[in-house]
Design an enzyme around this catalytic site. Structure first.
Site, mmCIF file in Angstrom:
data_model
loop_
_atom_site.group_PDB
_atom_site.id
_atom_site.type_symbol
_atom_site.label_atom_id
_atom_site.label_comp_id
_atom_site.label_asym_id
_atom_site.label_seq_id
_atom_site.Cartn_x
_atom_site.Cartn_y
_atom_site.Cartn_z
ATOM 1 C CD GLU A 147 -3.086 -6.016 4.064
ATOM 2 O OE1 GLU A 147 -3.975 -5.276 4.556
ATOM 3 O OE2 GLU A 147 -1.888 -5.731 4.082
ATOM 4 C CD GLU A 192 -2.902 -1.107 2.396
ATOM 5 O OE1 GLU A 192 -3.871 -1.862 2.350
ATOM 6 O OE2 GLU A 192 -2.697 -0.293 3.336
#
Length: 469
Positions: free
Chosen positions: A363, A165
């Protein structure tokens, strides 16, 4: 009965070194920004739970790899601590090499494919003192670190990723106060984003140079963006949000270049980063073999009222505004919308707009506070809500695969309840419950459920499942 998932589908879980490893200053590890921030401002951390208070994988990885096998996981994503492998950024730490090699080997011995990430928000303090990602030196430092990791572990790790991220350390550290250095400056944030994209590409270049067996990717939090309406102003807000929040890292990662609309937005607002000759060429070399897709919730936007727009922009809120969709279902503990259909929409975007590049869900999960409320008399958390959450998202993964999406796996965040930055252990996410006082790991009902799902390689509805003991 649901359709089976593809053969060799990656069933697993994800975590990071700073959130699970422990051994804070053991084995030669130096400080990260999180270690120093906690020392400087412990009051900002939930219940005084700092980075030392993690799952302690450093001492318990032998046990943990067996626990993964116990519930049939065949893959696992974690990260290497830059601070442990190269404590001063230059000198290889032999204790770290020994630890990681044994860890990765034990994963493989248990039939668990390691997917290893290089950076998960844990900037070394020695580099932060030089300006962190604002300093162009960070690009070369990261490339060196990446090459060392590839050389030391490339025989054991066949799936690598550069960042987790990457937009988050930009927005949380340079447009907010959730990551160090806690500044709020859009111009500086754009520069950090550019250097991060260059660092990613430089690591990919090092990987290609070495010619080691395996594949390299990048893990991006990709959320579908939905407009409040089909009015032109709302659709423009959607385009702006997609460009800034999604495509600013997705396009360089997959296509090797920045999207034109991003360049236009930055130029029109005097926000273009400082660049050097060769930056464009380097970005073009950062194209990956696969994507990791973190998905938690969608982005819903509406137009910014004209009289509230700053020009030049001073925040991302000048390009779009959050829209509070009245029909949303919420996870009240984390404050995030639950929208499983979004995972299908993202998969279709990748299929249709990005060459159907291979990807996996790196995720997905839900945090719940005070989960001990749901423990039975044997201490097993009856987390039917988590099973329902995973089921609904996996059903959309399966729908996407049936529609031709090139998805090769699903990882829950996380395997064992882990430390979550400023939130500490406020919310729990894992298949295994962590007893903070003892470090004991206890499987939750969802662990028994996923074990059977993996064994059958197909979904099992909660109402057809009554185990968990």
């Amino acid at each position: 009965m649901a359709n089976p998932f593809p053969e060799h589908f990656f069933w697993g879980a994800a975590t990071s070194a700073p959130q699970s490893e422990g051994g804070q200053y053991e084995g030669g590890r130096s400080a990260s920004t999180w270690d120093k921030w906690f020392e400087l401002e412990p009051e900002n951390f939930n219940s005084n739970q700092g980075p030392k208070n993690t799952t302690n994988v450093f001492d318990r990885y032998k046990e943990d790899t067996k626990l993964m096998s116990d519930i049939n996981l065949n893959s696992y994503r974690t990260s290497i601590s830059w601070n442990r492998l190269l404590p001063d950024g230059k000198t290889l730490n032999p204790q770290a090499v020994q630890y990681y090699r044994d860890y990765f080997k034990r994963l493989r011995d248990q039939g668990v494919e390691p997917i290893i990430n290089l950076f998960h928000f844990d900037m070394p303090w020695w580099l932060m003192e030089k300006g962190g990602w604002e300093n162009r030196e960070s690009i070369d430092h990261f490339a060196f670190y990446a090459r060392i990791a590839f050389e030391q572990f490339g025989d054991l790790v066949h799936y690598w990723t550069t960042f987790n991220e990457p937009i988050v350390h930009v927005t949380c550290g340079y447009l907010g106060e959730y990551h160090w250095p806690k500044v709020n400056n859009l111009k500086r944030a754009v520069q950090v984003a550019h250097h991060t994209n260059l660092a990613h590409a430089a690591a990919v270049v090092e990987f290609r140079k070495l010619g080691i067996e395996g594949k390299i990717g990048n893990i991006l939090n990709l959320s579908p963006v939905y407009a409040k309406s089909n009015q032109a102003e709302d659709l423009q807000a959607k385009l702006n949000a997609e460009t800034l929040h999604v495509k600013s890292f997705l396009e360089p990662t997959v296509n090797g270049e920045y999207p034109e609309h991003l360049i236009t937005l930055l130029k029109d607002n005097d926000l273009l980063p400082h660049t050097l000759d060769g930056d464009k060429e380097l970005i073009s070399k950062g194209k990956v073999d696969f994507l990791g897709v973190n998905y938690y919730q969608p982005i819903r936007v509406e137009a910014v009222p004209t009289d509230e727009v700053n020009h030049p922009a001073t925040s991302l809120g000048d390009f779009s505004r959050h829209y509070n969709w009245p029909e949303k279902k919420m996870n009240p503990y984390r404050g995030w919308e639950i929208y499983p259909e979004g995972i299908y929409d993202i998969a279709m975007m990748i299929k249709e707009d990005y060459g159907n590049i291979p990807f996996y869900i790196s995720e997905n999960g839900m945090g719940v506070s005070e989960e001990e409320r749901f423990a039975d008399d044997k201490g097993i958390i009856q987390d039917d809500y988590r099973i329902e959450f995973i089921y609904d998202h996996l059903a959309n993964v399966q729908k996407a695969i049936d529609a031709g999406a090139n998805c090769f796996g699903y990882h829950l965040w996380t395997f064992i309840d882990c430390w979550s930055w400023l939130n500490g252990y406020r919310n729990r996410y894992g298949f295994y419950r962590l007893i903070l006082e003892t470090g004991e790991r206890i499987p939750k009902k969802s662990a028994f459920w996923i074990k059977d799902v993996i064994q059958q390689n197909q979904l099992i509805k909660l109402n057809q499942y009554d185990k968990g003991e």
